[in-house]
Design a protein around this motif. Structure first.
Motif, PDB file in Angstrom:
ATOM      1  N   ASN A  70      35.511  93.199  32.705  1.00 18.79           N
ATOM      2  CA  ASN A  70      35.547  91.889  32.403  1.00 18.79           C
ATOM      3  C   ASN A  70      34.481  91.405  31.620  1.00 18.79           C
ATOM      4  N   LEU A 133      43.047  78.715  31.350  1.00 16.79           N
ATOM      5  CA  LEU A 133      42.377  78.931  32.399  1.00 16.79           C
ATOM      6  C   LEU A 133      42.766  80.398  32.807  1.00 16.79           C
ATOM      7  N   ASN A 134      41.738  81.269  33.349  1.00 23.01           N
ATOM      8  CA  ASN A 134      41.964  82.478  33.729  1.00 23.01           C
ATOM      9  C   ASN A 134      42.511  83.508  32.762  1.00 23.01           C
ATOM     10  N   THR A 135      42.092  83.072  31.524  1.00 21.08           N
ATOM     11  CA  THR A 135      42.119  83.958  30.119  1.00 21.08           C
ATOM     12  C   THR A 135      40.563  84.226  29.384  1.00 21.08           C
ATOM     13  N   TYR A 136      40.791  85.330  28.811  1.00 23.17           N
ATOM     14  CA  TYR A 136      39.375  85.844  28.064  1.00 23.17           C
ATOM     15  C   TYR A 136      39.335  84.641  26.761  1.00 23.17           C
ATOM     16  N   LEU A 139      37.188  82.083  28.294  1.00 25.97           N
ATOM     17  CA  LEU A 139      35.790  82.528  28.496  1.00 25.97           C
ATOM     18  C   LEU A 139      34.901  82.689  27.297  1.00 25.97           C
ATOM     19  N   PRO A 209      32.366  80.875  34.075  1.00 26.29           N
ATOM     20  CA  PRO A 209      33.383  81.769  34.779  1.00 26.29           C
ATOM     21  C   PRO A 209      33.752  81.290  35.781  1.00 26.29           C
ATOM     22  N   THR A 213      38.005  80.167  36.116  1.00 29.03           N
ATOM     23  CA  THR A 213      38.668  81.383  36.579  1.00 29.03           C
ATOM     24  C   THR A 213      38.949  81.075  38.528  1.00 29.03           C
ATOM     25  N   THR A 214      40.071  81.432  38.467  1.00 26.73           N
ATOM     26  CA  THR A 214      40.602  81.393  39.980  1.00 26.73           C
ATOM     27  C   THR A 214      41.018  82.514  40.746  1.00 26.73           C
ATOM     28  N   ASN A 215      40.982  83.654  39.917  1.00 25.03           N
ATOM     29  CA  ASN A 215      41.645  84.840  40.406  1.00 25.03           C
ATOM     30  C   ASN A 215      40.747  85.932  40.138  1.00 25.03           C
ATOM     31  N   VAL A 218      40.386  88.105  35.744  1.00 26.54           N
ATOM     32  CA  VAL A 218      39.170  88.145  34.706  1.00 26.54           C
ATOM     33  C   VAL A 218      37.882  87.739  35.081  1.00 26.54           C
ATOM     34  N   ARG A 219      37.756  87.423  36.343  1.00 24.24           N
ATOM     35  CA  ARG A 219      36.119  87.161  36.736  1.00 24.24           C
ATOM     36  C   ARG A 219      35.346  88.276  36.284  1.00 24.24           C
TER      37      ARG A 219
END
Length: 272
Positions: A70, A133-136, A139, A209, A213-215, A218-219
């Motif tokens: 990631n 959110l939680n996407t590349y 980020l 990040p 990010t919440t999972n 993608v962290r």
């Protein structure tokens, strides 16, 4: 004039001392990564054995390979995005004449004085409304427009002779063809410098990040390293340092390989 031998010895002595002071934290972290808990509590400087137990624990406790992948995807995406946006913006500020060009450039550069923390919350709300959110893309996209990168490339583009631009116009090259065929090939050093800067900055990024990010899908690795610290069970610093060594290996390789290019790129735009 040639430098006298005592002076050379003194210079090399100072270089060795300063290099040791700069690199000592990395070396000490490397040694700690092989130590057990009792060895750290005893304050030992060298481990009794160079066992890979701590490194095995890192990969057992975290999806570290996924975090590394990631981070690599995000860092490379930001690097390529900054190269594209900053090079095109710098080209426009140097070779395209339009009303208010200098004012817009200085307004753009003035954003360097705004701390990132002041824009972080508005950016977060924007990403949230876009459902990123939680996407590349969440980020990476907020970091494509970099004022420092535009300034660096603009300074280098200004050293390119205007006659090249005039000759390209006579030859019938379009603005984009001149940018692609002439500007980019003669600006490789500055582009490498900006690319390395963007990659390293993004690789070491932690707060953004963590915010969007919440999972684990993608962290990035910086958040993974923080997860190794536990207040409930106590932090095993040998395991943490093993994770740190794994994470900084790509950045050290990039610095060692591109050291000369980085030095040339940072100084090239300042000298004509």
């Amino acid at each position: 004039m040639t430098t006298s031998l005592p002076k050379k010895i003194w210079i090399y002595f100072l270089l060795i001392i300063t290099s040791f002071l700069v690199f000592f934290p990395v070396m000490y972290a490397f040694l700690i990564s092989f130590m057990t808990g009792p060895e750290l509590l005893q304050g030992k400087f060298l481990p009794q054995s160079f066992s890979l137990d701590n490194y095995i624990k890192v990969f057992d406790r975290l999806p570290l390979l996924n975090y590394l992948l990631n981070s690599f995807i995000v860092s490379v995406s930001v690097m390529l995005g900054q190269l594209a946006v900053c090079s095109l913006a710098a080209y426009a500020f140097v070779f395209i004449h339009f009303k208010g060009r200098d004012f817009i450039f200085f307004l753009f550069i003035s954003t360097m004085m705004i701390p990132w923390e002041a824009t972080m919350i508005p950016n977060k709300f924007t990403i949230q409304k876009l459902d990123w959110l939680n996407t590349y893309q969440g980020l990476t996209l907020p970091f494509f427009a970099l004022a420092f990168g535009t300034f660096l490339l603009r300074q280098h583009f200004k050293t390119i002779p205007k006659e090249l631009h005039e000759a390209s116009q006579i030859a019938g090259l379009s603005k984009f063809a001149f940018f692609r065929r002439v500007i980019l090939p003669v600006s490789k050093t500055s582009l490498v410098t900006l690319g390395a800067y963007g990659f390293l900055t993004t690789w070491n990024m932690y707060l953004w990040p963590l915010l969007i990010t919440t999972n684990k899908s993608v962290r990035t690795v910086q958040i993974g390293l923080k997860q190794l610290q536990s207040q409930e069970t106590g932090t095993e610093w040998g395991v943490v340092m093993a994770g740190v060594i794994v994470v900084i290996i790509p950045t050290l390789l990039l610095l060692f390989i591109g050291q000369k290019q980085l030095q040339k790129g940072l100084s090239q735009g300042a000298l004509k």
